[in-house]
Design an enzyme around this catalytic site. Structure first.
Site, PDB file in Angstrom:
ATOM      1  N   LYS A  59      -4.492  -2.650   8.860  1.00 45.86           N
ATOM      2  CA  LYS A  59      -3.507  -3.686   9.154  1.00 45.86           C
ATOM      3  C   LYS A  59      -3.077  -3.671  10.613  1.00 45.86           C
ATOM      4  O   LYS A  59      -2.588  -4.689  11.127  1.00 45.86           O
ATOM      5  CB  LYS A  59      -2.293  -3.518   8.253  1.00 45.86           C
ATOM      6  CG  LYS A  59      -2.551  -3.927   6.821  1.00 45.86           C
ATOM      7  CD  LYS A  59      -2.406  -5.428   6.688  1.00 45.86           C
ATOM      8  CE  LYS A  59      -2.730  -5.898   5.293  1.00 45.86           C
ATOM      9  NZ  LYS A  59      -2.545  -7.335   5.126  1.00 45.86           N
ATOM     10  N   SER A 309      -9.622   1.336   2.959  1.00 42.79           N
ATOM     11  CA  SER A 309      -8.801   0.458   3.808  1.00 42.79           C
ATOM     12  C   SER A 309      -7.506   1.092   4.305  1.00 42.79           C
ATOM     13  O   SER A 309      -6.937   0.621   5.286  1.00 42.79           O
ATOM     14  CB  SER A 309      -8.492  -0.824   3.041  1.00 42.79           C
ATOM     15  OG  SER A 309      -7.882  -0.510   1.809  1.00 42.79           O
TER      16      SER A 309
HETATM   17  C1  LIG Z   1      -4.621  -0.507   2.455  1.00 42.15           C
HETATM   18  C2  LIG Z   1      -4.779  -1.953   2.138  1.00 42.15           C
HETATM   19  N1  LIG Z   1      -5.964  -2.381   1.647  1.00 42.15           N
HETATM   20  C3  LIG Z   1      -6.169  -3.668   1.337  1.00 42.15           C
HETATM   21  C4  LIG Z   1      -5.177  -4.612   1.489  1.00 42.15           C
HETATM   22  C5  LIG Z   1      -5.455  -6.050   1.136  1.00 42.15           C
HETATM   23  O1  LIG Z   1      -5.590  -6.803   2.308  1.00 42.15           O
HETATM   24  P1  LIG Z   1      -5.431  -8.379   2.264  1.00 42.15           P
HETATM   25  O2  LIG Z   1      -4.005  -8.658   1.870  1.00 42.15           O
HETATM   26  O3  LIG Z   1      -5.722  -8.842   3.648  1.00 42.15           O
HETATM   27  O4  LIG Z   1      -6.388  -8.876   1.264  1.00 42.15           O
HETATM   28  C6  LIG Z   1      -3.935  -4.218   2.014  1.00 42.15           C
HETATM   29  C7  LIG Z   1      -2.856  -5.169   2.187  1.00 42.15           C
HETATM   30  O5  LIG Z   1      -1.744  -4.833   2.508  1.00 42.15           O
HETATM   31  C8  LIG Z   1      -3.735  -2.872   2.342  1.00 42.15           C
HETATM   32  O6  LIG Z   1      -2.576  -2.421   2.838  1.00 42.15           O
END
Ligand SMILES: Cc1ncc(COP(=O)(O)O)c(C=O)c1O
Length: 409
Positions: A59, A309
């Site tokens: 993010k 992520s």
């Molecule tokens: C660690 C993590 N992975 C995935 C996501 C999902 O991302 P998006 O909202 O852009 O689909 C988020 C959203 O906050 C996140 O914090």
């Protein structure tokens, strides 16, 4: 739709990646031979470790891209956003570096680890609402009232393009990548990374992963527009968004090749697996993609990248995940044995366990709060074993004795 696609283009994403310089990390792409073995894949599997990004998630990319785009306005009026954690941290971090005032509205119940980590960068934090949606409504109201620039967590072209810079790194680090597993919440991550990768190589397969407790993508794809969920409930709170963005969905819709839904239990198992096998600390969303690769290894075609992520996991939650995971794998077990209340009985019981090489973690003798005979005692024992097979041997030895044994769930 045509307009939407034109707003996210590969050269803009590449320019952004260059402009970030030292303000962000190029995160490692780690080959996971353990995962290849686990899913019996003949293909190379790589983990893209965005949990090691500054502030602990991807993010920080989108937030930086947006602040840089509106830097003059941001310095004059400040920025504001609603976020349950990771976007808040990314925005607060870059705002503080760049001398921009930041205000963040977080839903009540935001994990403490995310709130504390956001606070350290000095933004003003307001706790409001039960969900991201309620916090979002309050933040947009405050934006209008104060003139601060609203930085959306996902439904903004520049934020999405910022997330897309992960795609630039993936292609550089793994030029022959043929499928990528990505988590989906509001859809900004998939829109950014996916549009870059597909622009460069339309054959790359995009596998969208959602948690069971917030799976709005499949019904939205069916309907052709974002659907709203009544409630969301998952340990992968980064994905806990009731409704995908209009812009982000319009892009995701044309990019997704496959969807995989994983349960919280599958996510927890994956988190523990990653910790033990890759020594990486990831949060629910990060574990969800690995859980998806484990569940649907048939979707792995050629070299595949699995995005971790984020890594902002509450340590309390991690402790519970570990304890329960070990119990599920037969590595931690509790049981009760009724033995005579006479000298040497406990020693004899412990001897049976010791002979099977199990490690005793706790022993509790109960004489009072029990319905057993007066000359008996209930011994509550917790042991550690190497797994189900080892536990079976301990069970068999205990069952050979004359003492009643009851294994606890
Ligand atoms: C660690 C993590 N992975 C995935 C996501 C999902 O991302 P998006 O909202 O852009 O689909 C988020 C959203 O906050 C996140 O914090």
């Amino acid at each position: 739709m045509a307009k939407a696609v034109s707003e996210l283009n590969a050269s803009h994403i590449e320019e952004l990646a260059k402009s970030f310089g030292e303000a962000l990390r190029e995160t490692p792409l780690i080959r996971s031979q353990s995962l290849e073995k686990r899913v019996q894949s003949k293909q190379a599997l790589f983990l893209k470790a965005e949990n090691l990004q500054f502030t602990g998630s991807f993010k920080a990319r989108g937030a930086l891209a947006k602040i840089l785009e509106i830097l003059k306005e941001a310095k004059e009026k400040g920025v504001i956003t609603a976020s349950a954690g990771n976007h808040a941290q990314g925005l607060a971090f870059h705002a503080s570096r760049l001398g921009v005032s930041a205000k963040i509205v977080m839903p009540i119940g935001t994990p403490i680890v995310k709130m504390r980590a956001t606070k350290q960068w000095g933004p003003e934090i307001i706790l409001f609402g039960e969900s991201y949606q309620e916090a979002y409504e309050e933040a947009t109201r405050l934006a209008k009232e104060s003139g601060r620039a609203y930085v959306h967590a996902f439904d903004d072209w520049t934020v999405m393009a910022g997330q897309g810079t992960i795609g630039v790194e993936i292609l550089r680090q793994c030029p022959d990548v043929s499928s990528v597993f990505l988590p989906v919440g509001g859809g900004g991550l998939l829109a950014g990374v996916g549009s870059y990768l597909k622009a460069k190589n339309p054959k790359i397969k995009l596998i969208a992963v959602q948690a069971e407790g917030c799976s709005s993508l499949i019904p939205s794809l069916k309907k052709g527009s974002p659907v709203s969920l009544d409630k969301v409930n998952t340990i992968a709170e980064g994905m806990a968004v009731k409704r995908m963005g209009e812009k982000s969905f319009s892009i995701c819709q044309s990019l997704v090749d496959e969807t995989v839904i994983v349960s919280d239990e599958e996510i927890s198992d994956a988190l523990l697996w990653i910790l033990e096998n890759e020594r990486l600390f990831v949060e629910g969303c990060g574990g969800a993609t690995v859980a998806a690769a484990m569940k649907r290894s048939d979707l792995i075609s050629g070299s595949s990248v699995i995005l971790l992520s984020g890594g902002n996991l509450d340590v309390d939650l991690l402790a519970r995940i570990i304890e329960r995971g070990l119990a599920k794998q037969g590595r931690r077990t509790q049981f009760e044995v009724v033995i005579p209340d006479s000298p040497g009985s406990l020693e004899a019981l412990l001897h049976v366990i010791a002979q099977e090489q199990a490690s005793i973690l706790q022993v509790h003798h109960e004489r009072v709060f029990t319905k057993t005979a007066l000359r008996e005692v209930v011994t509550h024992i917790e042991i550690e074993t190497s797994g189900l097979e080892h536990l079976q041997r301990v069970k068999a030895s205990l069952e050979k004795t004359s003492w009643p044994v009851r294994f606890l769930p």
